[in-house]
Design a protein around this motif. Structure first.
Motif, PDB file in Angstrom:
ATOM      1  N   THR A  28      25.314 -36.041 -48.379  1.00 42.03           N
ATOM      2  CA  THR A  28      24.455 -35.394 -49.568  1.00 42.03           C
ATOM      3  C   THR A  28      25.224 -34.838 -50.211  1.00 42.03           C
ATOM      4  OG1 THR A  28      22.638 -33.939 -50.195  1.00 42.03           O
ATOM      5  CG2 THR A  28      23.858 -33.293 -48.425  1.00 42.03           C
ATOM      6  N   GLU A  30      24.357 -32.154 -52.140  1.00 38.13           N
ATOM      7  CA  GLU A  30      23.718 -30.813 -52.407  1.00 38.13           C
ATOM      8  C   GLU A  30      24.638 -29.769 -52.706  1.00 38.13           C
ATOM      9  OE1 GLU A  30      21.325 -29.819 -48.878  1.00 38.13           O
ATOM     10  OE2 GLU A  30      20.432 -27.865 -49.711  1.00 38.13           O
ATOM     11  N   TYR A  31      25.746 -29.612 -52.183  1.00 39.30           N
ATOM     12  CA  TYR A  31      26.684 -28.703 -52.336  1.00 39.30           C
ATOM     13  C   TYR A  31      27.892 -29.103 -53.054  1.00 39.30           C
ATOM     14  CZ  TYR A  31      23.965 -26.382 -48.799  1.00 39.30           C
ATOM     15  OH  TYR A  31      22.929 -25.677 -48.066  1.00 39.30           O
ATOM     16  N   SER A  53      25.623 -27.573 -58.551  1.00 36.58           N
ATOM     17  CA  SER A  53      25.169 -28.356 -57.535  1.00 36.58           C
ATOM     18  C   SER A  53      23.484 -28.125 -57.145  1.00 36.58           C
ATOM     19  CB  SER A  53      25.913 -27.637 -56.412  1.00 36.58           C
ATOM     20  OG  SER A  53      25.804 -26.140 -56.403  1.00 36.58           O
ATOM     21  N   LYS A  76      18.856 -33.755 -53.460  1.00 36.02           N
ATOM     22  CA  LYS A  76      20.304 -33.544 -53.963  1.00 36.02           C
ATOM     23  C   LYS A  76      21.052 -34.776 -53.413  1.00 36.02           C
ATOM     24  CE  LYS A  76      19.229 -29.503 -55.711  1.00 36.02           C
ATOM     25  NZ  LYS A  76      17.816 -29.521 -55.582  1.00 36.02           N
ATOM     26  N   ASP A  77      20.735 -35.990 -53.129  1.00 32.08           N
ATOM     27  CA  ASP A  77      21.411 -36.949 -52.660  1.00 32.08           C
ATOM     28  C   ASP A  77      22.208 -37.940 -53.695  1.00 32.08           C
ATOM     29  OD1 ASP A  77      18.917 -38.892 -51.323  1.00 32.08           O
ATOM     30  OD2 ASP A  77      19.179 -38.092 -53.115  1.00 32.08           O
TER      31      ASP A  77
END
Length: 127
Positions: A28, A30-31, A53, A76-77
């Protein structure tokens, strides 16, 4: 480093639209803060859009402001670059780049800070 995959490029007439996608292969985003860059033949690479992010903070180059929109899916992918009112000068290879960022607050415009880059997708705007 992470493996990024871009898609969505193609040939479009001036005034048309395209949506580019940037996804992580097996992970992902996400971060990760994401940047979209492009490079036209004979020209230097140009940063066009950036997103933090968390998917909240964004920044656009003057050349695309008001026409391009960068967004991140709720999961968030995937990160999208929606490109509207395309012009011939938007032609180039578009790359997404990722850098780890757990704060979620900041976008980053310095290409040197990005750790991972996709393979690029060609966008051609021509009649």
């Amino acid at each position: 480093q992470v493996h990024l995959v871009e898609s969505g490029g193609g040939l479009v007439q001036p005034g048309g639209s395209l949506r580019l996608s940037c996804a992580g292969s097996g992970f992902t985003l996400e971060y990760y803060a994401i940047g979209w860059y492009r490079q036209a033949p004979g020209k230097e690479r140009e940063g066009v859009a950036f997103i933090g992010s968390a998917g909240i903070s964004t920044f656009y180059a003057d050349s695309v402001k008001g026409r391009f929109t960068v967004s991140k899916t709720d999961a968030k992918d995937t990160v999208y670059l929606q490109m509207n009112s395309l012009k011939p000068e938007d032609t180039g290879v578009y790359y997404c780049a990722a850098r780890p960022d757990s704060s979620g607050l900041w976008y980053y415009t310095d290409a040197a800070g990005y750790e991972s880059w996709g393979q690029g997708t060609q966008v051609t705007v021509s009649s």
